[in-house]
Design a protein around this motif. Structure first.
Motif, PDB file in Angstrom:
ATOM      1  N   UNK A  66       0.629  -1.110   0.548  1.00  0.00           N
ATOM      2  CA  UNK A  66       0.283   0.174   0.363  1.00  0.00           C
ATOM      3  C   UNK A  66       0.991   1.518   0.150  1.00  0.00           C
ATOM      4  N   UNK A  67       1.565   1.524   1.033  1.00  0.00           N
ATOM      5  CA  UNK A  67       2.594   2.626   1.184  1.00  0.00           C
ATOM      6  C   UNK A  67       3.308   2.593  -0.444  1.00  0.00           C
ATOM      7  N   UNK A  68       4.072   1.853  -0.680  1.00  0.00           N
ATOM      8  CA  UNK A  68       4.537   2.130  -2.063  1.00  0.00           C
ATOM      9  C   UNK A  68       3.585   2.266  -3.701  1.00  0.00           C
ATOM     10  N   UNK A  69       2.269   1.818  -3.602  1.00  0.00           N
ATOM     11  CA  UNK A  69       1.619   2.177  -4.711  1.00  0.00           C
ATOM     12  C   UNK A  69       1.045   3.473  -4.121  1.00  0.00           C
ATOM     13  N   UNK A  70       0.918   4.001  -3.559  1.00  0.00           N
ATOM     14  CA  UNK A  70       0.562   5.556  -2.783  1.00  0.00           C
ATOM     15  C   UNK A  70       2.134   5.880  -3.598  1.00  0.00           C
ATOM     16  N   UNK A  72       3.528   5.254  -5.192  1.00  0.00           N
ATOM     17  CA  UNK A  72       3.581   5.238  -7.203  1.00  0.00           C
ATOM     18  C   UNK A  72       3.051   6.489  -7.655  1.00  0.00           C
ATOM     19  N   UNK A  73       1.522   6.340  -7.173  1.00  0.00           N
ATOM     20  CA  UNK A  73       0.351   6.790  -7.620  1.00  0.00           C
ATOM     21  C   UNK A  73       0.259   8.637  -7.984  1.00  0.00           C
ATOM     22  N   UNK A  74       1.083   8.710  -6.283  1.00  0.00           N
ATOM     23  CA  UNK A  74       0.993  10.183  -6.697  1.00  0.00           C
ATOM     24  C   UNK A  74       2.648  10.877  -7.639  1.00  0.00           C
ATOM     25  N   UNK A  75       3.490   9.955  -7.358  1.00  0.00           N
ATOM     26  CA  UNK A  75       4.272  10.558  -8.392  1.00  0.00           C
ATOM     27  C   UNK A  75       3.968  10.361  -9.598  1.00  0.00           C
ATOM     28  N   UNK A  76       2.847   9.387 -10.626  1.00  0.00           N
ATOM     29  CA  UNK A  76       2.356   9.289 -11.590  1.00  0.00           C
ATOM     30  C   UNK A  76       1.851  10.517 -12.002  1.00  0.00           C
ATOM     31  N   UNK A  77       0.886  11.484 -10.850  1.00  0.00           N
ATOM     32  CA  UNK A  77       0.381  12.463 -10.632  1.00  0.00           C
ATOM     33  C   UNK A  77       0.923  13.271 -10.989  1.00  0.00           C
TER      34      UNK A  77
END
Length: 94
Positions: A66-70, A72-77
């Motif tokens: 969950x932490x890495x997914x979040x 990565x999602x923030x970095x992608x945004x």
């Protein structure tokens, strides 16, 4: 070497909106590929820090928590926002 569809004696490449659309589409393709590399590199760094060595299979099978997914999602945004803001600014005021 000339670009297909353009005359060698006419160096104006982006004089029509469809040309700019093509450049934007190409930009988005390159950005997509770059993001895949950044994502995979982040996974590689995580696995190396965790395990010390990594195989291709480790990378292919990795499921981020969950932490890495979040993250990565923030970095992608943020990455996409920078691209879209730059593209919008290049178009000038509306």
């Amino acid at each position: 070497m000339t670009m297909p569809g353009f005359a060698a004696d006419d160096p104006v490449y982006l004089d029509r909106s469809e040309h700019l659309d093509g450049v934007f589409n190409a930009l988005m393709e390159v950005a997509s590929e770059l993001w895949v590399l950044r994502d995979r590199f982040t996974v590689l760094e995580e696995l190396l820090a965790e395990r010390g060595s990594v195989t291709r299979q480790d990378l292919d099978l990795f499921q981020p928590g969950p932490e890495l997914s979040a993250r990565l999602a923030a970095d992608r945004r943020a990455f996409l926002e920078r691209i879209m803001e730059a593209a919008a600014a290049a178009g000038g005021p509306r």
